[in-house]
Design a protein around this motif. Structure first.
Motif, PDB file in Angstrom:
ATOM      1  N   ASN A 234       1.346 141.560 -12.396  1.00 30.77           N
ATOM      2  CA  ASN A 234       2.489 140.992 -11.685  1.00 30.77           C
ATOM      3  C   ASN A 234       3.301 142.086 -10.984  1.00 30.77           C
ATOM      4  O   ASN A 234       3.723 141.922  -9.832  1.00 30.77           O
ATOM      5  CB  ASN A 234       3.390 140.224 -12.649  1.00 30.77           C
ATOM      6  N   LYS A 237       1.325 143.343  -7.950  1.00 27.05           N
ATOM      7  CA  LYS A 237       1.431 142.434  -6.811  1.00 27.05           C
ATOM      8  C   LYS A 237       2.808 142.532  -6.166  1.00 27.05           C
ATOM      9  O   LYS A 237       2.935 142.441  -4.938  1.00 27.05           O
ATOM     10  CB  LYS A 237       1.166 140.997  -7.264  1.00 27.05           C
ATOM     11  N   VAL A 243       4.579 140.807  -2.983  1.00 27.01           N
ATOM     12  CA  VAL A 243       4.661 139.379  -3.298  1.00 27.01           C
ATOM     13  C   VAL A 243       5.983 139.120  -4.014  1.00 27.01           C
ATOM     14  O   VAL A 243       6.271 139.726  -5.040  1.00 27.01           O
ATOM     15  CB  VAL A 243       3.483 138.934  -4.188  1.00 27.01           C
ATOM     16  N   LYS A 246       9.009 132.493  -4.958  1.00 22.75           N
ATOM     17  CA  LYS A 246       8.538 131.479  -5.892  1.00 22.75           C
ATOM     18  C   LYS A 246       7.148 131.803  -6.438  1.00 22.75           C
ATOM     19  O   LYS A 246       6.855 131.526  -7.605  1.00 22.75           O
ATOM     20  CB  LYS A 246       8.526 130.109  -5.206  1.00 22.75           C
ATOM     21  N   THR A 247       6.303 132.401  -5.619  1.00 19.37           N
ATOM     22  CA  THR A 247       4.943 132.724  -6.056  1.00 19.37           C
ATOM     23  C   THR A 247       4.949 133.654  -7.257  1.00 19.37           C
ATOM     24  O   THR A 247       4.317 133.379  -8.288  1.00 19.37           O
ATOM     25  CB  THR A 247       4.145 133.373  -4.910  1.00 19.37           C
ATOM     26  N   ILE A 248       5.703 134.763  -7.160  1.00 18.56           N
ATOM     27  CA  ILE A 248       5.732 135.723  -8.263  1.00 18.56           C
ATOM     28  C   ILE A 248       6.472 135.133  -9.457  1.00 18.56           C
ATOM     29  O   ILE A 248       6.164 135.457 -10.617  1.00 18.56           O
ATOM     30  CB  ILE A 248       6.374 137.060  -7.810  1.00 18.56           C
ATOM     31  N   LEU A 250       6.369 131.968 -10.435  1.00 19.49           N
ATOM     32  CA  LEU A 250       5.413 131.098 -11.124  1.00 19.49           C
ATOM     33  C   LEU A 250       4.392 131.927 -11.904  1.00 19.49           C
ATOM     34  O   LEU A 250       4.008 131.560 -13.021  1.00 19.49           O
ATOM     35  CB  LEU A 250       4.712 130.187 -10.116  1.00 19.49           C
ATOM     36  N   TRP A 251       3.946 133.026 -11.311  1.00 20.88           N
ATOM     37  CA  TRP A 251       3.030 133.913 -12.030  1.00 20.88           C
ATOM     38  C   TRP A 251       3.696 134.489 -13.277  1.00 20.88           C
ATOM     39  O   TRP A 251       3.066 134.630 -14.313  1.00 20.88           O
ATOM     40  CB  TRP A 251       2.568 135.042 -11.111  1.00 20.88           C
TER      41      TRP A 251
END
Length: 276
Positions: A234, A237, A243, A246-248, A250-251
């Motif tokens: 994480n 990324k 990144v 919201k994408t990170i 959720l990860w």
């Protein structure tokens, strides 16, 4: 009594060394000169104490202290710290400096806690017990950081959805700004990852010293390293591929769920993690 005081000082050095590694990791990700300076001076303090004991050993024995395994380990750790300080001043090689200190931390911990170098068997048993306590404490601290990071990610997702649906109100204001939520989640992961790494190093060291049939493929051990890998990924990324949002988030939520599975499920299946 003297042996106990010296041992306590070595334990203190290990803790200071761990803080230095933590700050070097933060500097590695954020290129923060103030953090780098803190890490450098903490490491310099460790080097001064190590050098004092090294010279004291030379005076006591009348020779260079490298003829036994434990003397060699101490000198090895001293060499790594010296090289790290030199590299820090001459070159900006954050990646190399950080991992050099991770190796140095392991060697220093091995020298401090490994049995056989202390005259008292009672002291040896006490040190091994304290090694386990430090391992557990650092693991719980890292889990605490990841837990708060998870909370910030949850709040980020909620706030993001409220803004997207244009649901204005007091709840929107109380949750906080998206950029702050995202940043705090990232900062807590930056703190949690190196602490967990150092905790796993100490845990593996304790297991090798204490357990007669320790295997690295124990389900809790593999699960813990997998958790470290996910949170490190994480950060990778985030820092390298930029990144965010919201994408990170959720990860990060998914990574924390893996952490919970490792703590509760894998802990119950482990052969020696009874405290879980």
């Amino acid at each position: 009594m003297v042996e106990m005081n010296v041992t306590r000082l070595h334990e203190f050095i290990v803790i200071i060394y761990a803080l230095s590694v933590l700050f070097y990791f933060i500097d590695f990700l954020q290129n923060n000169r103030k953090v780098n300076a803190i890490a450098f001076w903490l490491l310099a303090f460790v080097w001064v104490i190590q050098t004092f004991f090294l010279l004291l050993r030379v005076i006591e024995t009348g020779r260079f202290p490298i003829l036994s395994m434990f003397e060699g380990l101490y000198f090895y750790a001293w060499v790594l710290i010296t090289l790290s300080l030199v590299l820090n001043k001459l070159l900006r090689m954050d990646f190399i400096i950080f991992f050099t200190n991770v190796i140095g931390f392991f060697i220093m911990a091995l020298h401090t806690f490994a049995p056989g170098q202390h005259e008292s068997s009672i002291l040896t048993g006490q040190l091994i017990s304290e090694l386990l306590m430090i391992h557990i404490t650092m693991a719980i601290l890292s889990y605490g950081a990841f837990s708060l990071s998870f909370v910030f990610s949850i709040l980020y997702v909620i706030q993001y959805d409220l803004l997207k649906k244009k649901k204005w109100g007091k709840r929107l204001l109380r949750i906080g700004d998206l950029s702050k939520l995202d940043h705090m989640s990232y900062v807590l992961n930056v703190i949690g990852v190196p602490i967990l790494l150092l905790s796993l190093i100490l845990g593996v060291l304790w297991a090798f010293i204490t357990l007669s049939e320790f295997r690295l493929y124990d389900v809790k051990v593999l699960g813990s390293f997998f958790v470290l890998l996910i949170f490190s990924w994480n950060l990778y990324k985030r820092v390298v591929h930029k990144v965010q949002g919201k994408t990170i988030a959720l990860w990060n939520i998914a990574a924390f769920l893996v952490l919970l599975i490792n703590f509760f499920l894998f802990g119950s299946l482990s052969q020696f993690h009874f405290w879980s």
